[in-house]
Enzyme design. Structure first.
Site, PDB file in Angstrom:
ATOM      1  N   GLY A 172      48.328  40.769  44.879  1.00 26.74           N
ATOM      2  CA  GLY A 172      46.926  40.810  45.298  1.00 26.74           C
ATOM      3  C   GLY A 172      46.711  40.007  46.570  1.00 26.74           C
TER       4      GLY A 172
ATOM      5  N   GLN B  49      40.494  38.798  48.079  1.00 31.12           N
ATOM      6  CA  GLN B  49      39.657  37.675  48.540  1.00 31.12           C
ATOM      7  C   GLN B  49      40.400  36.342  48.467  1.00 31.12           C
ATOM      8  OE1 GLN B  49      36.518  36.207  46.059  1.00 31.12           O
ATOM      9  NE2 GLN B  49      35.329  35.401  47.765  1.00 31.12           N
TER      10      GLN B  49
ATOM     11  N   TYR C 253      35.986  43.129  31.543  1.00 30.80           N
ATOM     12  CA  TYR C 253      36.585  42.048  32.337  1.00 30.80           C
ATOM     13  C   TYR C 253      36.871  40.844  31.439  1.00 30.80           C
ATOM     14  CZ  TYR C 253      36.989  38.754  36.298  1.00 30.80           C
ATOM     15  OH  TYR C 253      37.414  37.831  37.217  1.00 30.80           O
TER      16      TYR C 253
HETATM   17  C1  AKB Z   1      33.423  38.167  39.315  1.00 34.79           C
HETATM   18  O1  AKB Z   1      32.238  37.972  39.590  1.00 34.79           O
HETATM   19  O2  AKB Z   1      33.846  39.144  38.684  1.00 34.79           O
HETATM   20  C2  AKB Z   1      34.429  37.113  39.721  1.00 34.79           C
HETATM   21  C3  AKB Z   1      34.612  36.112  38.637  1.00 34.79           C
HETATM   22  C4  AKB Z   1      33.618  35.030  38.439  1.00 34.79           C
HETATM   23  O3  AKB Z   1      35.561  36.177  37.925  1.00 34.79           O
HETATM   24  N1  AKB Z   1      34.004  36.498  40.934  1.00 34.79           N
END
Ligand code: AKB
Length: 318
Positions: free
Chosen positions: A8, A12, A142
């Site tokens: 990666g 960012q 996530y």
């Molecule tokens: C997101 O917003 O998905 C990331 C994180 C806080 O993991 N920046």
């Protein structure tokens, strides 16, 4: 000498971490890898770069073998908002990708740094002063991948002795590479718009407090943790780390101290707001401070001044 691999690397965090690692350990000793995103000219020219696919074990194994890799900074991941739009892709990249990296690390004796996130917490987590060890029942894809990733890294250490380490990053703010599809992205965009339009329409509500960190501190966290003596680490993976906590009104006020005409209004994105509402308002990072000396350098005011200075230069240069 063993080298360092960054997955990666065009993303960012990767784009800046790779350059920082090259400065510290030598350009040729840090192997940058990406999947599809084109690296910046500086990243490409300053040392080895190779396209790989972490969701394919052989692709990771080949590069580890070829460059005699000893440490992997595994940054390839799908962020929270994109993960809600494409959950299957998020599973493939965030889980299968990490599993492959850990398997290759086990076989070739590599250490592994893996970022987790404030996204590893959920609606039943205490949202204020969120403890290091607490309830983690996230309700986003996530979050599911981040909790599973934390556990998988712990497992590979316990079962196979792989030297896994990691932090729970908050929203990361930077002036080099834009984040790609996170919930905290507003805190980067607001600085660009402050310079370009002196106005920002925010997709999270006023009053949405989240942990945040300026990129130099995010890089310092990764390097300091990987350089810590293993004996001092009680947690190893998923250390809470934070530098500041604010809501959109507070960051806007900080910008207004530099650009008095700046204004903010709101057009809330229900998906991002739904995610942000389940994340901590502020994490307790005392375990990271006690175990390996975590100490951020930037607060909100210092970050705002630096962001506006650096972005003004960058946007002027075109
Ligand atoms: C997101 O917003 O998905 C990331 C994180 C806080 O993991 N920046």
């Amino acid at each position: 000498m063993k080298t360092i691999l960054v997955t990666g690397a065009a993303g960012q965090i990767g784009s800046e971490l790779t350059l920082a690692l090259r400065e510290r350990y030598g350009n040729d000793n840090v192997i940058a890898t990406g999947h599809k995103t084109k690296p910046s000219d500086e990243l490409f020219a300053s040392g080895p770069f190779q396209f790989i696919n972490c969701a394919n074990l052989n692709s990771v194994a080949e590069v580890v073998k070829k460059y005699n890799v000893g440490t992997i900074h595994h940054l390839a991941a799908i962020l929270s908002a994109v993960a809600e739009a494409k959950p299957q892709l998020a599973w493939d990249v965030n889980i299968n990708g990490l599993y492959n990296v850990l398997e290759v690390a086990r076989e070739y004796g590599c250490s592994v740094f893996t970022p987790s996130s404030i996204g590893a917490f959920g609606p039943t987590t205490p949202l204020d002063d969120t403890p290091q060890d607490t309830i983690q029942r996230p309700n986003t894809m996530y979050g599911v991948t981040k909790v599973a990733g934390e556990l998988l890294c712990d497992y590979y250490f316990k079962r196979y002795g792989v030297d896994t380490r990691g932090v729970r990053y908050p929203g990361i703010i930077s002036n080099v590479t834009l984040p790609g599809g996170g919930t905290t992205d507003y805190a980067v965009e607001i600085y660009y718009e402050a310079i370009k339009k002196k106005h920002y329409t925010c997709n999270l509500k006023a009053g949405t407090f989240l942990d945040m960190m300026y990129m130099p501190d995010a890089i310092k966290a990764a390097i300091d943790l990987m350089e810590a003596e293993p004996g001092v680490l009680k947690h190893r993976n998923a250390f809470n780390v934070s530098a500041m906590s604010f809501d959109p009104e507070i960051i806007a006020a900080s910008i207004r101290r530099q650009i008095p005409e700046f204004s903010i209004d709101y057009d809330v994105d229900p998906v991002k707001q739904g995610i942000a509402d389940t994340w901590p308002n502020n994490m307790n990072d005392s375990a990271a401070r006690a175990e390996w000396g975590w100490q951020p350098e930037y607060d909100l005011e210092a970050m705002t001044k630096d962001m506006l200075k650096e972005l003004s230069k960058k946007l002027k240069e075109g």
